[in-house]
Design a protein around this motif. Sequence first.
Motif, short mmCIF file in Angstrom:
data_model
loop_
_atom_site.label_atom_id
_atom_site.label_comp_id
_atom_site.label_asym_id
_atom_site.label_seq_id
_atom_site.Cartn_x
_atom_site.Cartn_y
_atom_site.Cartn_z
N LYS A 295 67.34 62.96 -40.85
CA LYS A 295 67.02 63.48 -42.18
C LYS A 295 65.55 63.29 -42.50
CE LYS A 295 68.34 63.08 -47.05
NZ LYS A 295 69.23 62.39 -48.02
N ASN A 296 65.00 62.13 -42.16
CA ASN A 296 63.59 61.83 -42.47
C ASN A 296 62.63 62.77 -41.73
OD1 ASN A 296 64.36 59.78 -44.17
ND2 ASN A 296 63.98 58.14 -42.70
N ILE A 297 62.96 63.10 -40.49
CA ILE A 297 62.04 63.90 -39.67
C ILE A 297 62.30 65.40 -39.78
CG2 ILE A 297 61.21 64.32 -37.32
CD1 ILE A 297 60.36 61.62 -38.52
N PHE A 298 63.55 65.78 -39.88
CA PHE A 298 63.90 67.21 -39.84
C PHE A 298 64.37 67.76 -41.17
CE2 PHE A 298 64.48 65.57 -35.52
CZ PHE A 298 63.68 66.44 -34.81
N GLY A 299 64.47 66.91 -42.18
CA GLY A 299 64.95 67.37 -43.48
C GLY A 299 66.45 67.19 -43.62
N ASP A 300 66.96 67.54 -44.77
CA ASP A 300 68.38 67.33 -45.08
C ASP A 300 69.23 68.45 -44.47
OD1 ASP A 300 70.64 66.18 -46.07
OD2 ASP A 300 70.35 66.84 -48.13
N ILE A 301 69.23 68.52 -43.15
CA ILE A 301 69.99 69.54 -42.43
C ILE A 301 71.39 68.99 -42.11
CG2 ILE A 301 67.93 70.61 -41.45
CD1 ILE A 301 68.50 69.08 -38.85
N PRO A 302 72.34 69.88 -41.81
CA PRO A 302 73.67 69.40 -41.40
C PRO A 302 73.55 68.54 -40.13
CG PRO A 302 73.73 71.74 -41.90
CD PRO A 302 72.29 71.35 -41.91
N ARG A 303 74.26 67.43 -40.15
CA ARG A 303 74.29 66.54 -38.98
C ARG A 303 75.75 66.47 -38.52
NH1 ARG A 303 70.98 65.00 -42.81
NH2 ARG A 303 72.39 63.57 -43.85
N VAL A 304 75.99 67.03 -37.36
CA VAL A 304 77.37 67.24 -36.91
C VAL A 304 77.71 66.35 -35.72
CG1 VAL A 304 79.02 68.93 -36.04
CG2 VAL A 304 77.27 69.64 -37.69
N PRO A 305 78.64 65.41 -35.88
CA PRO A 305 79.14 64.65 -34.72
C PRO A 305 80.04 65.57 -33.90
CG PRO A 305 80.33 64.03 -36.70
CD PRO A 305 79.29 65.01 -37.14
N TYR A 306 79.79 65.64 -32.59
CA TYR A 306 80.56 66.63 -31.82
C TYR A 306 81.00 66.08 -30.47
CZ TYR A 306 77.00 67.91 -28.31
OH TYR A 306 76.14 67.90 -27.25
N ILE A 307 81.95 66.79 -29.88
CA ILE A 307 82.49 66.46 -28.56
C ILE A 307 81.66 67.18 -27.52
CG2 ILE A 307 84.48 66.64 -27.04
CD1 ILE A 307 86.21 66.69 -29.64
N MET A 308 81.06 66.43 -26.62
CA MET A 308 80.26 67.05 -25.57
C MET A 308 81.17 67.43 -24.41
SD MET A 308 76.73 65.69 -23.93
CE MET A 308 75.81 66.72 -22.79
N LEU A 309 81.15 68.70 -24.04
CA LEU A 309 82.04 69.19 -22.99
C LEU A 309 81.48 68.93 -21.60
CD1 LEU A 309 83.08 72.57 -24.64
CD2 LEU A 309 84.24 70.35 -24.76
N ALA A 310 80.16 68.90 -21.48
CA ALA A 310 79.52 68.58 -20.20
C ALA A 310 79.45 67.06 -20.02
CB ALA A 310 78.13 69.20 -20.14
N GLY A 311 78.93 66.62 -18.88
CA GLY A 311 78.88 65.19 -18.60
C GLY A 311 77.45 64.66 -18.62
N THR A 312 77.31 63.39 -18.91
CA THR A 312 76.01 62.72 -18.91
C THR A 312 76.16 61.33 -18.29
OG1 THR A 312 76.24 61.55 -21.03
CG2 THR A 312 75.49 63.84 -21.12
N ASP A 313 75.03 60.66 -18.09
CA ASP A 313 75.05 59.26 -17.66
C ASP A 313 75.47 58.32 -18.79
OD1 ASP A 313 74.44 59.36 -14.98
OD2 ASP A 313 72.28 59.29 -15.28
N ALA A 314 75.53 58.85 -20.01
CA ALA A 314 75.84 58.01 -21.17
C ALA A 314 77.18 57.30 -21.03
CB ALA A 314 75.81 58.85 -22.45
#
Length: 370
Positions: A295-314
């Motif tokens: 919010k501080n850097i990009f403004g009050d934009i929608p912030r959406v928690p989502y399910i990532m379908l691809a894979g990562t090292d995370a």
Amino acid sequence: HQDVVEASGKWKHEAFSGDIAEGRIWGRGTVDTKGALCAILESVEDLIAEGHDPYCDIYIASSNNEEITGDGAVKTVEYLYEKGIRFDLVMDEGGSVNAEENHVTKSLYPHNAMIGIFEKGRANIKFIARSHGGHASVPFVNNPFARLSKLVYIIENRNPFKKRITRPVRVQYKAMAPYMRHFRHRLLYGNLWLFAPVAPYIMHRLGGPMGAVVKTTCIFTMAEGSRGANVIPEMASMTANCRFMIHEPLAPSYKKLGRLAKKLGLQMEMITGFDVPPVADMKCYAYQYVNKSIKNIFGDIPRVPYIMLAGTDARHYTKICDCVLRFVPLMMTAQQLNSAHAVNENLSVESLARGVKFYREFIRNYGTSI
């Protein structure tokens, strides 16, 4: 990670040139994911030069073999685990800030931020059919490819996996619903609790990302048989890529596929596989702080928690952290997102600069307040 995929095809700028033109940085890895790595390193060097003393320890980890499912991140996590080190937060590649481009000013306007809170498990599974083989002029029923084709048909047309609205799905679509263009979508996804009996089947029928979040998926990607067009193979195989959802993880999905394979006289073997990792803790300080920083850097934009379908090292880091997020603070248009692994991969200079600013402020103020 700093490794990238190959750069085939005809590029507007040389694939590894790093050319800066038209307000963009061109080259393989700008999006996936050297852009974010460079922003992290630049921000940390700036803070070191300023003599900044962070509130807590900051670790930078980057593996060199993520694109080939290597063990770089695995060994990093093993080392940290043996040292008894746990983290408040891990941020890896994944979602970004979706942006629209102003063709007059060539600047980007952020639209929403996608924060990956979970990724599906995955496996490559090989199915093998055997026979006595023979000449193609004397065919026989239930030959290897016939049995393999029956398996493909069953999975494609009678999807055997459970369809379910799980907690991560509810969280994602509840956050997305107010911003959907069509009323019917806002109604459905904003009230999944009400439509729970039918919503999974509607989403499954719609397919694509909406279908993938309600079930384990299985798609056949490779096939092998005889080397001659007139030879019935003694052995043929097909390999499927499976992505496991939280309510039907690796073990029960593998067992279900095994029963199907057995009925058709097929053998089955796991080539590689990772189970479903935990969902990120969304109630902790770290998650709330990430939201505030966006919010501080990009403004009050929608912030959406989502399910990532691809894979990562995370996924490996969930062993030593309860809040593992897949998010990079880079603004990208649809074209730039789609350029990852494709020709003419590019990232705007403006986006990289704002990414550096995000990481600087993120590190500088972490632990001070929400």
